[in-house]
Design a protein around this motif. Structure first.
Motif, PDB file in Angstrom:
ATOM      1  N   GLY A  43       7.989   3.777  -2.495  1.00  0.00           N
ATOM      2  CA  GLY A  43       6.954   4.378  -2.113  1.00  0.00           C
ATOM      3  C   GLY A  43       7.130   5.432  -1.112  1.00  0.00           C
ATOM      4  O   GLY A  43       8.390   6.023  -1.100  1.00  0.00           O
ATOM      5  N   ASP A  44       6.196   6.211  -0.448  1.00  0.00           N
ATOM      6  CA  ASP A  44       6.525   7.340   0.391  1.00  0.00           C
ATOM      7  C   ASP A  44       7.348   6.986   1.715  1.00  0.00           C
ATOM      8  O   ASP A  44       6.776   6.212   2.625  1.00  0.00           O
ATOM      9  N   GLY A  56       5.587   7.849   4.830  1.00  0.00           N
ATOM     10  CA  GLY A  56       4.253   6.873   5.428  1.00  0.00           C
ATOM     11  C   GLY A  56       4.247   6.366   6.614  1.00  0.00           C
ATOM     12  O   GLY A  56       5.429   6.338   7.251  1.00  0.00           O
ATOM     13  N   ASP A  69       0.905  -1.130  -0.036  1.00  0.00           N
ATOM     14  CA  ASP A  69      -0.081   0.105  -0.013  1.00  0.00           C
ATOM     15  C   ASP A  69       0.681   1.207   0.112  1.00  0.00           C
ATOM     16  O   ASP A  69       1.852   1.514   0.816  1.00  0.00           O
ATOM     17  N   GLY A  70       0.533   2.218  -1.018  1.00  0.00           N
ATOM     18  CA  GLY A  70       1.515   3.281  -0.825  1.00  0.00           C
ATOM     19  C   GLY A  70       2.628   3.264  -2.080  1.00  0.00           C
ATOM     20  O   GLY A  70       3.288   4.254  -2.144  1.00  0.00           O
ATOM     21  N   THR A  87      -2.053   1.808  -4.716  1.00  0.00           N
ATOM     22  CA  THR A  87      -0.572   2.521  -5.003  1.00  0.00           C
ATOM     23  C   THR A  87      -0.850   3.892  -4.616  1.00  0.00           C
ATOM     24  O   THR A  87      -2.024   4.590  -4.368  1.00  0.00           O
ATOM     25  N   ASP A  88       0.278   4.559  -5.009  1.00  0.00           N
ATOM     26  CA  ASP A  88       0.105   6.268  -4.283  1.00  0.00           C
ATOM     27  C   ASP A  88      -0.643   6.967  -5.271  1.00  0.00           C
ATOM     28  O   ASP A  88      -1.032   8.110  -4.837  1.00  0.00           O
ATOM     29  N   THR A  89      -1.100   6.414  -6.479  1.00  0.00           N
ATOM     30  CA  THR A  89      -2.170   7.270  -7.552  1.00  0.00           C
ATOM     31  C   THR A  89      -3.469   7.024  -6.955  1.00  0.00           C
ATOM     32  O   THR A  89      -4.267   7.384  -7.442  1.00  0.00           O
ATOM     33  N   ASN A 137       5.027   3.178  -5.386  1.00  0.00           N
ATOM     34  CA  ASN A 137       4.862   4.149  -6.606  1.00  0.00           C
ATOM     35  C   ASN A 137       4.237   3.256  -7.765  1.00  0.00           C
ATOM     36  O   ASN A 137       4.690   2.357  -8.161  1.00  0.00           O
TER      37      ASN A 137
END
Length: 336
Positions: A91-92, A95, A24-25, A64-66, A27
């Motif tokens: 990813g972030d 987060g 989760d999160g 995802t991030d989007t 890219n």
């Protein structure tokens, strides 16, 4: 008609299993970019050269991030059969830590299994936390290279590389650099022609000119000391680019003797004053090329290079591209 020997050789080719790990999160392009490149690669008889699997710790949908949701298989299921290449997406970093903490624990069971292990963008932090990058050269997105170097001092971070290979371990820079790395893997696994065909089909550079420096908005990490001691001096340089900027002049501005200044500057910043001035001039010229329409020779004079050939050499050395090529890519209007 291919010979019997050639036909037997083609039948003997087996698709290599590539597992890309998401969460989760993650890219979206970190995942989909390399997957697209690998999916385009074909053997001579038209069969796919790679068998692709998108995995996550528990399997099921990941967001995802989007906001796009992708379906995944559990990592332990993906790892049952032989894995040729295992790639960890980025990813972030800011987060929730829990997002990747349990993933790292799960990944630790499998990182030694694949023939080749890699990361895309900030996925390098996950590999670094597992100790996989200790003693190796690696890279990540230019905006996080300094952070990776501080977070994992056992890793030699290359802030300019598009991707880095250290034995079986590969790391790539931000987002689209994962595609560059995938193309290089395809070339290594198959041949130059196949990788080139994939790049052409995706309308990409096969080997991108230059490094990450040409894409970063600033080079401050490379021209500032860790404690900011010379920040005011750097500001003075930026305001006086077209003047004489020699070591004695800089030492006078810094209120130091020339000898002591040169020694302390190298110690604090890791580079010579002349090198720093060159970088600052390149940064100034970049902005002029991005936002203005002055001829290259005028930009060279305004940035303090004196002539366009001297500026061209500095651009090629630091950014890997000429000033004109840089303007064509990043200027307000592309040249035709």
């Amino acid at each position: 008609m291919p010979s019997k020997q050639a036909t037997a050789s083609l039948k003997g080719q087996r698709a290599r299993k590539v597992v890309i790990v998401g969460y989760d999160g993650a890219n979206l392009m970190d995942i989909c970019g390399p997957m697209q490149a690998f999916s385009e690669a074909r053997f001579d008889d038209g069969r796919r050269a790679y068998y692709l699997v998108l995995a996550s710790e528990a399997g099921g949908p990941i967001t995802t991030d989007t906001g796009v949701i992708l379906d995944t298989v559990p990592l332990n299921t993906a790892a049952i059969r032989s894995i040729d290449t295992l790639l960890v997406s980025g990813g972030d970093l800011d987060g929730p830590p829990a997002t990747t903490e349990s993933l790292r624990t799960c990944l630790a069971k499998y990182v030694n299994r694949p023939r080749r292990l890699g990361s895309i963008c900030t996925g390098a932090f996950i590999l670094a936390d597992l100790g996989v990058l200790d003693g190796l050269r690696a890279t990540t997105h230019w905006a996080f290279c300094h952070r990776l170097a501080q977070h994992c001092p056992a890793v030699t971070v290359d802030p300019d590389a598009i991707f880095v290979t250290s034995g079986r371990v590969w790391t790539s820079a931000g987002v689209s650099a994962g595609i560059d790395m995938a193309l290089a893997m395809i070339e290594e696994d198959l041949d130059h022609r196949t990788a080139l065909e994939v790049a052409r089909g995706m309308v990409l550079f096969f080997k991108r000119p230059g490094g990450q420096s040409q894409f970063s908005a600033e080079l401050r990490q490379q021209i500032s000391g860790a404690n900011g001691r010379f920040d005011r001096l750097h500001h003075w340089i930026r305001s006086n680019l077209a003047t004489d900027i020699s070591v004695p002049v800089l030492a006078n501005v810094a209120h130091m003797s020339p000898r002591n200044f040169a020694r302390v500057y190298v110690r604090e910043t890791g580079e010579s004053p002349a090198r720093a001035v060159e970088r600052i001039r390149v940064e100034a010229a970049r902005r002029l090329l991005e936002t203005g329409h002055d001829p290259v020779h005028t930009v060279a004079r305004r940035a303090g290079f004196g002539d366009d050939e001297r500026m061209r050499r500095a651009f090629v050395k630091i950014l890997g591209v000429s000033p004109q090529d840089y303007r064509n890519r990043f200027g307000r209007t592309a040249k035709t």
